[in-house]
Motif scaffolding. Structure first.
Motif, PDB file in Angstrom:
ATOM      1  N   LYS A  92      40.695  44.748  53.576  1.00 29.90           N
ATOM      2  CA  LYS A  92      40.654  43.357  54.035  1.00 29.90           C
ATOM      3  C   LYS A  92      41.410  42.479  53.051  1.00 29.90           C
ATOM      4  CE  LYS A  92      36.024  43.576  56.045  1.00 29.90           C
ATOM      5  NZ  LYS A  92      34.673  43.011  55.958  1.00 29.90           N
ATOM      6  N   ASN A  93      42.107  41.489  53.597  1.00 34.30           N
ATOM      7  CA  ASN A  93      42.822  40.529  52.759  1.00 34.30           C
ATOM      8  C   ASN A  93      42.052  39.215  52.815  1.00 34.30           C
ATOM      9  OD1 ASN A  93      44.653  39.119  51.262  1.00 34.30           O
ATOM     10  ND2 ASN A  93      46.220  39.029  52.835  1.00 34.30           N
ATOM     11  N   ASP A  94      41.067  39.088  51.929  1.00 37.97           N
ATOM     12  CA  ASP A  94      40.269  37.865  51.930  1.00 37.97           C
ATOM     13  C   ASP A  94      40.022  37.387  50.498  1.00 37.97           C
ATOM     14  OD1 ASP A  94      38.460  39.746  51.079  1.00 37.97           O
ATOM     15  OD2 ASP A  94      36.987  39.388  52.650  1.00 37.97           O
ATOM     16  N   LYS A  95      39.222  36.360  50.395  1.00 39.13           N
ATOM     17  CA  LYS A  95      38.999  35.690  49.109  1.00 39.13           C
ATOM     18  C   LYS A  95      38.172  36.527  48.138  1.00 39.13           C
ATOM     19  CE  LYS A  95      39.219  31.270  51.437  1.00 39.13           C
ATOM     20  NZ  LYS A  95      39.405  31.782  52.790  1.00 39.13           N
ATOM     21  N   LEU A  96      37.376  37.441  48.650  1.00 36.29           N
ATOM     22  CA  LEU A  96      36.537  38.269  47.783  1.00 36.29           C
ATOM     23  C   LEU A  96      37.383  39.139  46.847  1.00 36.29           C
ATOM     24  CD1 LEU A  96      33.637  38.985  47.083  1.00 36.29           C
ATOM     25  CD2 LEU A  96      33.725  40.761  48.840  1.00 36.29           C
ATOM     26  N   ASN A  97      38.534  39.577  47.324  1.00 39.72           N
ATOM     27  CA  ASN A  97      39.423  40.378  46.470  1.00 39.72           C
ATOM     28  C   ASN A  97      39.865  39.571  45.249  1.00 39.72           C
ATOM     29  OD1 ASN A  97      39.228  42.175  48.598  1.00 39.72           O
ATOM     30  ND2 ASN A  97      41.222  41.644  49.431  1.00 39.72           N
ATOM     31  N   TYR A  98      40.221  38.326  45.480  1.00 43.88           N
ATOM     32  CA  TYR A  98      40.642  37.472  44.372  1.00 43.88           C
ATOM     33  C   TYR A  98      39.470  37.145  43.450  1.00 43.88           C
ATOM     34  CZ  TYR A  98      45.503  36.433  45.515  1.00 43.88           C
ATOM     35  OH  TYR A  98      46.848  36.517  45.699  1.00 43.88           O
ATOM     36  N   PHE A  99      38.273  36.998  44.022  1.00 43.29           N
ATOM     37  CA  PHE A  99      37.114  36.743  43.173  1.00 43.29           C
ATOM     38  C   PHE A  99      36.893  37.908  42.213  1.00 43.29           C
ATOM     39  CE2 PHE A  99      32.689  37.029  41.954  1.00 43.29           C
ATOM     40  CZ  PHE A  99      32.482  35.754  41.449  1.00 43.29           C
ATOM     41  N   TRP A 100      36.982  39.139  42.722  1.00 40.96           N
ATOM     42  CA  TRP A 100      36.794  40.297  41.851  1.00 40.96           C
ATOM     43  C   TRP A 100      37.895  40.373  40.794  1.00 40.96           C
ATOM     44  CZ3 TRP A 100      32.356  42.164  41.208  1.00 40.96           C
ATOM     45  CH2 TRP A 100      31.459  42.275  42.258  1.00 40.96           C
ATOM     46  N   ALA A 128      36.074  31.884  40.677  1.00 37.57           N
ATOM     47  CA  ALA A 128      36.115  30.695  41.535  1.00 37.57           C
ATOM     48  C   ALA A 128      37.524  30.110  41.591  1.00 37.57           C
ATOM     49  CB  ALA A 128      35.124  29.650  41.038  1.00 37.57           C
ATOM     50  N   LEU A 129      38.204  30.058  40.455  1.00 38.64           N
ATOM     51  CA  LEU A 129      39.583  29.562  40.442  1.00 38.64           C
ATOM     52  C   LEU A 129      40.508  30.458  41.265  1.00 38.64           C
ATOM     53  CD1 LEU A 129      39.946  28.460  36.708  1.00 38.64           C
ATOM     54  CD2 LEU A 129      39.771  26.983  38.727  1.00 38.64           C
ATOM     55  N   ALA A 130      40.271  31.755  41.214  1.00 37.88           N
ATOM     56  CA  ALA A 130      41.080  32.680  42.009  1.00 37.88           C
ATOM     57  C   ALA A 130      40.822  32.473  43.503  1.00 37.88           C
ATOM     58  CB  ALA A 130      40.777  34.123  41.604  1.00 37.88           C
ATOM     59  N   VAL A 131      39.578  32.194  43.879  1.00 38.50           N
ATOM     60  CA  VAL A 131      39.267  31.910  45.293  1.00 38.50           C
ATOM     61  C   VAL A 131      39.977  30.629  45.733  1.00 38.50           C
ATOM     62  CG1 VAL A 131      37.409  31.223  46.860  1.00 38.50           C
ATOM     63  CG2 VAL A 131      37.110  33.183  45.346  1.00 38.50           C
ATOM     64  N   ILE A 132      40.003  29.624  44.866  1.00 32.12           N
ATOM     65  CA  ILE A 132      40.715  28.383  45.192  1.00 32.12           C
ATOM     66  C   ILE A 132      42.207  28.667  45.358  1.00 32.12           C
ATOM     67  CG2 ILE A 132      41.397  26.122  44.279  1.00 32.12           C
ATOM     68  CD1 ILE A 132      38.585  26.002  42.999  1.00 32.12           C
ATOM     69  N   LYS A 133      42.768  29.484  44.487  1.00 31.20           N
ATOM     70  CA  LYS A 133      44.181  29.842  44.601  1.00 31.20           C
ATOM     71  C   LYS A 133      44.451  30.588  45.904  1.00 31.20           C
ATOM     72  CE  LYS A 133      48.436  30.840  43.452  1.00 31.20           C
ATOM     73  NZ  LYS A 133      49.490  29.882  43.653  1.00 31.20           N
ATOM     74  N   LYS A 134      43.590  31.533  46.253  1.00 29.80           N
ATOM     75  CA  LYS A 134      43.771  32.302  47.488  1.00 29.80           C
ATOM     76  C   LYS A 134      43.664  31.392  48.707  1.00 29.80           C
ATOM     77  CE  LYS A 134      43.988  35.971  50.128  1.00 29.80           C
ATOM     78  NZ  LYS A 134      45.267  36.580  50.406  1.00 29.80           N
ATOM     79  N   THR A 135      42.711  30.464  48.682  1.00 27.10           N
ATOM     80  CA  THR A 135      42.577  29.510  49.779  1.00 27.10           C
ATOM     81  C   THR A 135      43.839  28.665  49.895  1.00 27.10           C
ATOM     82  OG1 THR A 135      40.191  29.430  49.409  1.00 27.10           O
ATOM     83  CG2 THR A 135      41.157  27.655  50.720  1.00 27.10           C
ATOM     84  N   GLY A 136      44.359  28.226  48.773  1.00 20.68           N
ATOM     85  CA  GLY A 136      45.587  27.433  48.777  1.00 20.68           C
ATOM     86  C   GLY A 136      46.772  28.209  49.310  1.00 20.68           C
ATOM     87  N   VAL A 137      46.873  29.477  48.962  1.00 20.95           N
ATOM     88  CA  VAL A 137      47.972  30.304  49.455  1.00 20.95           C
ATOM     89  C   VAL A 137      47.836  30.511  50.972  1.00 20.95           C
ATOM     90  CG1 VAL A 137      48.915  32.645  49.394  1.00 20.95           C
ATOM     91  CG2 VAL A 137      48.412  31.449  47.272  1.00 20.95           C
ATOM     92  N   ASP A 138      46.626  30.791  51.417  1.00 16.72           N
ATOM     93  CA  ASP A 138      46.412  31.024  52.851  1.00 16.72           C
ATOM     94  C   ASP A 138      46.656  29.773  53.690  1.00 16.72           C
ATOM     95  OD1 ASP A 138      45.797  33.630  52.306  1.00 16.72           O
ATOM     96  OD2 ASP A 138      43.615  33.361  52.449  1.00 16.72           O
ATOM     97  N   GLU A 139      46.317  28.606  53.144  1.00 14.12           N
ATOM     98  CA  GLU A 139      46.431  27.366  53.910  1.00 14.12           C
ATOM     99  C   GLU A 139      47.704  26.585  53.603  1.00 14.12           C
ATOM    100  OE1 GLU A 139      42.855  25.112  53.580  1.00 14.12           O
ATOM    101  OE2 GLU A 139      41.601  26.786  54.246  1.00 14.12           O
ATOM    102  N   GLY A 140      48.551  27.105  52.713  1.00 13.07           N
ATOM    103  CA  GLY A 140      49.834  26.478  52.435  1.00 13.07           C
ATOM    104  C   GLY A 140      49.772  25.258  51.526  1.00 13.07           C
ATOM    105  N   TRP A 141      48.800  25.208  50.635  1.00 11.20           N
ATOM    106  CA  TRP A 141      48.712  24.084  49.711  1.00 11.20           C
ATOM    107  C   TRP A 141      49.870  24.172  48.717  1.00 11.20           C
ATOM    108  CZ3 TRP A 141      42.901  24.628  47.995  1.00 11.20           C
ATOM    109  CH2 TRP A 141      42.079  24.370  49.091  1.00 11.20           C
ATOM    110  N   THR A 142      50.277  23.022  48.183  1.00 11.46           N
ATOM    111  CA  THR A 142      51.281  22.973  47.139  1.00 11.46           C
ATOM    112  C   THR A 142      50.596  22.524  45.861  1.00 11.46           C
ATOM    113  OG1 THR A 142      52.968  22.387  48.752  1.00 11.46           O
ATOM    114  CG2 THR A 142      53.467  21.968  46.442  1.00 11.46           C
TER     115      THR A 142
END
Length: 170
Positions: free
Chosen positions: A83-91, A119-133
């Motif tokens: 799975k490609n989700d936020k949990l991978n980045y959290f780990w 938590a910072l990695a989850v924020i980064k993953k969310t930003g990448v998935d949603e196209g944040w700059t």
């Protein structure tokens, strides 16, 4: 594609783990060298070449290790779970926090660092998935070689006054 021109998100998560690790450790090493130079010059003041290299290694080594631990863990968990989700980045962030705790030789620092980095990695993953700059690309026109061609004044010249300018004779 050359490894020097490779970007982290050029391939999907879980692929090209060596290239992704090279990219993250490259940025960690550059940041670590900048920080360790600042530390050596401003704070620690080691005496001699060997002590200076040791201090730089003391700072750069764990930062590179944290970057490598994040990348390898996040991508291996991706491959294991499928799975490609936020949990991978959290780990991955938690693994980097564990390296930080080992570096500081303190579980009191390591456990919160694992949670915060996760938590910072989850924020980064969310930003990448949603196209944040996170850091926008800005170019300052006033800092280019073409700057002299632009009129940056607040008020334009009055045309009739230009005729009164005294020009040197040639």
């Amino acid at each position: 594609m050359s490894i020097l021109n490779y970007k982290y998100y050029d391939t999907p998560e879980g692929h090209d783990i060596f290239k992704k690790t090279f990219v993250t450790t490259k940025y960690a090493a550059i940041s670590g060298l900048a920080y360790s130079t600042f530390d050596v010059l401003m704070f620690s003041h080691p005496k001699g070449f060997v002590n200076t290299v040791g201090r730089v290694g003391y700072i750069v080594g764990p930062l590179v290790g944290m970057a490598a631990a994040f990348t390898v863990t996040a991508n291996m968990v991706q491959n294991y779970r499928g799975k490609n989700d936020k949990l991978n980045y959290f780990w991955g962030g938690a693994a980097a926090g564990a390296i930080c705790g080992a570096w500081m030789r303190s579980a009191t620092i390591g456990v919160p660092a694992a949670v915060v980095f996760g938590a910072l990695a989850v924020i980064k993953k969310t930003g990448v998935d949603e196209g944040w700059t996170f850091i926008p690309d800005t170019t300052l026109a006033s800092k280019s070689i073409q700057s002299v061609r632009h009129d940056w004044t607040m008020a334009k010249d009055i045309p009739e006054l230009k005729s009164y300018v005294i020009k040197p004779e040639q």
